[in-house]
Design a protein around this motif. Structure first.
Motif, PDB file in Angstrom:
ATOM      1  N   VAL A  10      43.510  89.464  18.497  1.00  0.00           N
ATOM      2  CA  VAL A  10      44.741  89.134  19.220  1.00  0.00           C
ATOM      3  C   VAL A  10      45.956  89.416  18.355  1.00  0.00           C
ATOM      4  CG1 VAL A  10      46.072  87.267  20.296  1.00  0.00           C
ATOM      5  CG2 VAL A  10      43.581  87.376  20.606  1.00  0.00           C
ATOM      6  N   ASP A  11      45.875  89.024  17.095  1.00  0.00           N
ATOM      7  CA  ASP A  11      47.023  89.113  16.187  1.00  0.00           C
ATOM      8  C   ASP A  11      46.789  90.178  15.117  1.00  0.00           C
ATOM      9  OD1 ASP A  11      48.466  86.856  17.351  1.00  0.00           O
ATOM     10  OD2 ASP A  11      46.854  85.630  16.525  1.00  0.00           O
ATOM     11  N   ILE A  12      47.481  91.296  15.259  1.00  0.00           N
ATOM     12  CA  ILE A  12      47.414  92.374  14.280  1.00  0.00           C
ATOM     13  C   ILE A  12      48.787  92.526  13.641  1.00  0.00           C
ATOM     14  CG2 ILE A  12      47.108  94.868  13.967  1.00  0.00           C
ATOM     15  CD1 ILE A  12      44.995  94.823  16.121  1.00  0.00           C
ATOM     16  N   GLY A  13      48.835  92.467  12.310  1.00  0.00           N
ATOM     17  CA  GLY A  13      50.107  92.593  11.612  1.00  0.00           C
ATOM     18  C   GLY A  13      50.935  91.320  11.605  1.00  0.00           C
ATOM     19  N   ARG A  14      50.285  90.197  11.883  1.00  0.00           N
ATOM     20  CA  ARG A  14      50.987  88.909  11.849  1.00  0.00           C
ATOM     21  C   ARG A  14      49.965  87.806  11.595  1.00  0.00           C
ATOM     22  NH1 ARG A  14      52.390  87.938  18.300  1.00  0.00           N
ATOM     23  NH2 ARG A  14      50.226  87.978  19.032  1.00  0.00           N
ATOM     24  N   TYR A  15      50.474  86.615  11.303  1.00  0.00           N
ATOM     25  CA  TYR A  15      49.575  85.490  11.077  1.00  0.00           C
ATOM     26  C   TYR A  15      48.834  85.149  12.374  1.00  0.00           C
ATOM     27  CZ  TYR A  15      52.396  84.798   6.851  1.00  0.00           C
ATOM     28  OH  TYR A  15      53.047  84.972   5.663  1.00  0.00           O
ATOM     29  N   ARG A  16      47.652  84.581  12.213  1.00  0.00           N
ATOM     30  CA  ARG A  16      46.859  84.209  13.380  1.00  0.00           C
ATOM     31  C   ARG A  16      47.585  83.159  14.221  1.00  0.00           C
ATOM     32  NH1 ARG A  16      44.265  79.287  11.517  1.00  0.00           N
ATOM     33  NH2 ARG A  16      44.043  79.294   9.247  1.00  0.00           N
ATOM     34  N   THR A  17      47.357  83.193  15.531  1.00  0.00           N
ATOM     35  CA  THR A  17      48.011  82.249  16.443  1.00  0.00           C
ATOM     36  C   THR A  17      47.015  81.509  17.333  1.00  0.00           C
ATOM     37  OG1 THR A  17      48.316  83.957  18.143  1.00  0.00           O
ATOM     38  CG2 THR A  17      50.104  83.672  16.540  1.00  0.00           C
ATOM     39  N   HIS A  18      45.744  81.909  17.295  1.00  0.00           N
ATOM     40  CA  HIS A  18      44.782  81.295  18.217  1.00  0.00           C
ATOM     41  C   HIS A  18      44.585  79.813  17.897  1.00  0.00           C
ATOM     42  CE1 HIS A  18      41.771  81.395  15.009  1.00  0.00           C
ATOM     43  NE2 HIS A  18      42.025  82.686  14.846  1.00  0.00           N
ATOM     44  N   GLU A  19      44.231  79.055  18.908  1.00  0.00           N
ATOM     45  CA  GLU A  19      44.069  77.608  18.753  1.00  0.00           C
ATOM     46  C   GLU A  19      42.707  77.223  18.190  1.00  0.00           C
ATOM     47  OE1 GLU A  19      44.957  75.618  22.371  1.00  0.00           O
ATOM     48  OE2 GLU A  19      47.028  76.343  22.478  1.00  0.00           O
TER      49      GLU A  19
END
Length: 248
Positions: A10-19
């Protein structure tokens, strides 16, 4: 860059955001699993990484330092992995972080392949990390990490020595060997200072040189007669090794 093109993230090039929590668990049954470690939640990644970067920069503010370079790089590596800020690639970035830390402390590039050494001892590496997931005393981890750095340094010295031996070998014997022999000898050197696992067989020679078994036999005998190779064993157990003493 590490995860570019991945469709499972889901998150490429940024910190993870999944719950979903990042957990290290054992056991296959949901009602029987043991959680050994749980990383900070995704919504705290900006805060955690700011703290990490502030700590890292403060620790390396004075540039060159040899008093605690192993401790700093070992803690930086462990600290980054504990945060686990990305969906994937955390291990590779953590290994790059520890080499970055060493280079800053040394004031020059750390010309050692720590990633290669960690990969070659992956089981012990992960066991050491796992033993420290639930405590703040990292002494044993740092001792293990320090030994890994020493092993990586020794491995680099062996690689350099092997390259020097290769150059000397071909400078001295290039005119004494044919194209097939050159191809095979270069292939052996490409394996590095460890060489072929179990030595070179006549079958391997045939495959690498793309020649017949009879030609391989003649070529190998010629190399042994010229003291460029030495052999061990008999019949199907015969194996060949480069005679580096002669090559020097």
């Amino acid at each position: 860059m590490l995860t570019n093109g991945r469709r499972d993230l889901v998150d490429i090039g940024r910190y993870r955001t999944h719950e979903d929590p990042i957990q290290i668990v054992s056991g296959t049954r949901m009602d029987k699993k043991t959680v050994h470690y749980e990383a900070p939640p995704s919504n705290s990644m900006t805060h955690e990484m700011k703290a990490f970067n502030d700590w890292f920069n403060q620790q390396h503010a004075n540039g060159m330092s040899t008093s605690s370079l192993l401790a700093k790089s070992g803690i930086a590596h462990f600290y980054f992995l504990a945060i686990h800020p990305f969906e994937d690639g955390n291990g590779r970035i953590a290994r790059a972080t520890l080499e970055k830390s060493l280079s800053i402390s040394l004031g020059r590039p750390a010309l050692i392949s720590l990633s290669q050494m960690i990969q070659s001892n992956k089981k012990a590496y992960y066991e050491s990390l796992g033993e420290h997931n639930m405590k703040l005393d990292l002494t044993e981890w740092l001792l293990c990490f320090g030994q890994t750095v020493i092993d990586a340094q020794n491995n680099t010295l062996q690689i350099i020595e092997c390259l020097i031996q290769k150059a000397k070998f071909f400078d001295r014997f290039a005119t004494l060997i044919n194209e097939r022999q050159t191809t095979v000898l270069r292939r052996i050197f490409r394996e590095g200072h460890h060489g072929f696992k179990g030595g070179l067989s006549a079958e391997n020679y045939t495959r690498i040189a793309k020649t017949s078994a009879s030609t391989a036999t003649r070529d190998l005998k010629d190399l042994v007669d010229k003291n460029l190779l030495f052999k061990t064993g008999e019949l199907k157990s015969t194996r060949y090794y480069i005679n580096l003493e002669e090559g020097n």
